[in-house]
Design an enzyme around this catalytic site. Sequence first.
Site, PDB file in Angstrom:
ATOM      1  N   CYS A   1       3.574  -4.732   6.490  1.00 24.79           N
ATOM      2  CA  CYS A   1       3.087  -4.259   5.313  1.00 24.79           C
ATOM      3  C   CYS A   1       4.482  -3.907   4.389  1.00 24.79           C
ATOM      4  CB  CYS A   1       1.984  -3.406   5.359  1.00 24.79           C
ATOM      5  SG  CYS A   1       0.511  -4.137   6.006  1.00 24.79           S
TER       6      CYS A   1
ATOM      7  N   HIS B   1       0.933  -1.352   0.020  1.00 31.46           N
ATOM      8  CA  HIS B   1       0.112  -0.164   0.008  1.00 31.46           C
ATOM      9  C   HIS B   1       0.778   1.297  -0.046  1.00 31.46           C
ATOM     10  CE1 HIS B   1       0.825   0.608   4.263  1.00 31.46           C
ATOM     11  NE2 HIS B   1       0.676  -0.430   4.429  1.00 31.46           N
TER      12      HIS B   1
END
Length: 402
Positions: free
Chosen positions: A347, A329
Site C-alpha cells: 500500500c 492510507h
Amino acid sequence: MTGPRTTARSTGRTAARTAAGAGAVALALALSGCAGAASDAEADAKSGADGKPPTAISVNLQGTRAKAGAPVKVTLAEGKLTEVTVTDSKGGRLAGTVSADGRAWTSARSAAPGTAYSVRAQDDQGGTATAEFTTAAPELVNKVTLAPGDKRTVGIAQPLSLVFDHPVKNKAEVEKHLKVTTSNNTEGSWGWMEDWSGKSRVDWRPKEYWKPGTKVTLDAELNGVDSGEGGGWFVRDYPMSFTIGKQQVVKVDLGSHRLKLFRDGALVKDAPMSAGTPGGEKASWGGTAVLMSKEGTVNMRSETVGLGNAYNKMVDYSMRLTWSGMYAHAAPWNSAHLGSANTSSGCIGMSDADAAAIYEAVQVGDPFEITGDDAKGTVALNNGYGAWNLDWSQWQAKSALR
C-alpha cells in the site's frame, strides 16, 4: 382449432356508416397460426349489414407462453393502420412504428419474458380490435450491479461499470442495448472483461479523462434481452446518471517517495509516502489506478492478500485502489521511511495528517497515476478500474461491436 377470443367493434366513421345502413367495416384479430378457422370476433362480424368479412390483422405473438425476445409485430390484411398500442400488465408501453405502406406495426423493443401484454389496433376506417398474449416465464434471470451508482459526483477517471450475476454470451446483443449520453458528446467505448470476481463485466470509459461538470446518463434497456446460454434473461431496465466533479489527479512517484495531488493542473498537496517493498509480492502496482472507494478505518489482515501473517492492523483513512488490496492510507507506524524508502506491504502509506488531508480532498473516480521502477507491474484491467492502462485503440478492441 379456434384462436383465443378477441373482440372487435366499429367506432367513428364505421359506426356512422352502420347507422346509415351503408355496411360496417369491422377490424378483427385473426392470430397467425389459426388460419383457416374464424375467431369469435370474425364470426360475429360476418353478420354485418353487407355480409362482408372483416379486415384481418395478425399478431406474431399469441397464447399464454409466447416466446420472449422478439419485437411485437401487427400486420393488417387490407387498409392502413393508424394506431397500435401495446401495454404490459404493469402499465408499461412498447413504442413502435407503422410501416410506410401502413400495413404493419413493429415495436421498437422486444417482448420481455413472463409478461402479459394487451394489444389495441385501429385502422384508417376507425375500426378497432384488441388481443392479449403472455410471454413464457424465464427459467433464469440475470441481474446487474452498476457503478458508480445513481446521482453521484465522481472523479475524471471513473468508468461506467456493469457486473452481471450470470455469464453473458450474447455480448454484442447486450451492448446494443446500453446507451450512454453525455452533456458534451464525450467520445467513449464499451469494453468487455472478466471481473475480478470471475463474473462477466463491461465498462464504458471516455477516450480521455472526463471534463469536469459533464452530466452522464446510462439507459441500460435490457428488459427482454437474452444473455445467452447459462445467463438467462434480463427482466428490467437499469438507468443511472452521475456528474463529473473536480479535475483532480493524484501522482505517486515510487522513486522520489512522494504523493502529489493536483487540481486543475495546480499542486495542492505534496506528501511524503512509503509504498510497497520492491522485488516481490509486497511491491506496489504501477500504472493508473482509479480510486474505487473511501472506506475510512479498515481492519487489514495480510492473509486476505496472500501474505501470510505479516500484519493485522486497524488502518485509518483507507482509500481503495484495487481489488487485490492496494490502498492509500495512514501508516504512522512506518514514519521512519516516509519520503525515503518503499518498505510497506504493497500500500501507499502516509502520516496521519497527510492521509487525512488527502482523504478529505479526493473523490471516488480520481486517477492515481503511479510511476517508478519499484512497481511489480501494471494494474490489470479488471483489478479495480484498470482501463486507463490500455491505449484508446486497445480499449476500443474490447467492444463486442467492433
